[in-house]
Design a protein around this motif. Sequence first.
Motif, PDB file in Angstrom:
ATOM      1  N   GLN A  35      -3.665   1.124 -25.138  1.00 58.44           N
ATOM      2  CA  GLN A  35      -4.426   0.537 -26.246  1.00 58.44           C
ATOM      3  C   GLN A  35      -5.353   1.587 -26.876  1.00 58.44           C
ATOM      4  OE1 GLN A  35      -6.580  -2.963 -25.135  1.00 58.44           O
ATOM      5  NE2 GLN A  35      -7.587  -3.151 -27.101  1.00 58.44           N
ATOM      6  N   ASP A  36      -6.012   2.387 -26.057  1.00 61.74           N
ATOM      7  CA  ASP A  36      -6.895   3.439 -26.588  1.00 61.74           C
ATOM      8  C   ASP A  36      -6.097   4.520 -27.308  1.00 61.74           C
ATOM      9  OD1 ASP A  36      -9.209   2.183 -25.698  1.00 61.74           O
ATOM     10  OD2 ASP A  36      -9.267   3.325 -23.820  1.00 61.74           O
ATOM     11  N   ARG A  82      -3.302   4.109 -28.870  1.00 59.58           N
ATOM     12  CA  ARG A  82      -2.634   3.560 -30.048  1.00 59.58           C
ATOM     13  C   ARG A  82      -3.312   4.005 -31.350  1.00 59.58           C
ATOM     14  NH1 ARG A  82      -2.180  -2.076 -29.006  1.00 59.58           N
ATOM     15  NH2 ARG A  82      -0.447  -1.430 -27.726  1.00 59.58           N
ATOM     16  N   LYS A  83      -4.640   4.166 -31.341  1.00 55.33           N
ATOM     17  CA  LYS A  83      -5.327   4.548 -32.578  1.00 55.33           C
ATOM     18  C   LYS A  83      -5.019   5.982 -33.014  1.00 55.33           C
ATOM     19  CE  LYS A  83      -9.669   5.498 -30.228  1.00 55.33           C
ATOM     20  NZ  LYS A  83     -11.044   5.057 -30.073  1.00 55.33           N
ATOM     21  N   TYR A  84      -4.391   6.765 -32.132  1.00 58.38           N
ATOM     22  CA  TYR A  84      -4.019   8.142 -32.473  1.00 58.38           C
ATOM     23  C   TYR A  84      -2.539   8.270 -32.849  1.00 58.38           C
ATOM     24  CZ  TYR A  84      -8.482   9.195 -30.345  1.00 58.38           C
ATOM     25  OH  TYR A  84      -9.830   9.227 -30.045  1.00 58.38           O
ATOM     26  N   ARG A 108      -0.723  10.525 -35.605  1.00 55.73           N
ATOM     27  CA  ARG A 108      -1.745  11.422 -36.159  1.00 55.73           C
ATOM     28  C   ARG A 108      -1.607  12.804 -35.525  1.00 55.73           C
ATOM     29  NH1 ARG A 108      -7.426   8.494 -36.533  1.00 55.73           N
ATOM     30  NH2 ARG A 108      -7.688  10.037 -38.180  1.00 55.73           N
ATOM     31  N   THR A 144     -12.986  13.194 -31.576  1.00 53.68           N
ATOM     32  CA  THR A 144     -13.196  11.748 -31.605  1.00 53.68           C
ATOM     33  C   THR A 144     -13.318  11.155 -30.201  1.00 53.68           C
ATOM     34  OG1 THR A 144     -10.827  11.340 -31.677  1.00 53.68           O
ATOM     35  CG2 THR A 144     -11.976  11.485 -33.791  1.00 53.68           C
TER      36      THR A 144
END
Length: 81
Positions: A28-29, A31-33, A36, A66
């Motif tokens: 889940q953490d 996933r935001k990358y 990218r 980040t």
Amino acid sequence: MTAVEGKVVFDKGRYLVADTPIVGMSLQDMRKYEERQVKIQGVERESGEIEVYKISVKTDTGYQTTYDWDIVDQTYYGPGL
């Protein structure tokens, strides 16, 4: 410390950067990358996986950090907490 640079991709249930498996963060953490361009620094395990200590995302002006485990560690698990 080892560093890998490339696009974050999800393949067969795990995240990879430059064909190197990334561990130490939840899916889940990570996933935001996804998709990218990043630079990941961490410790290389014997299995060839990189355990994440720092993630920097490529921007128009360079890389912006980040995620930094040292800051997370001090903030949430530091002395006196």
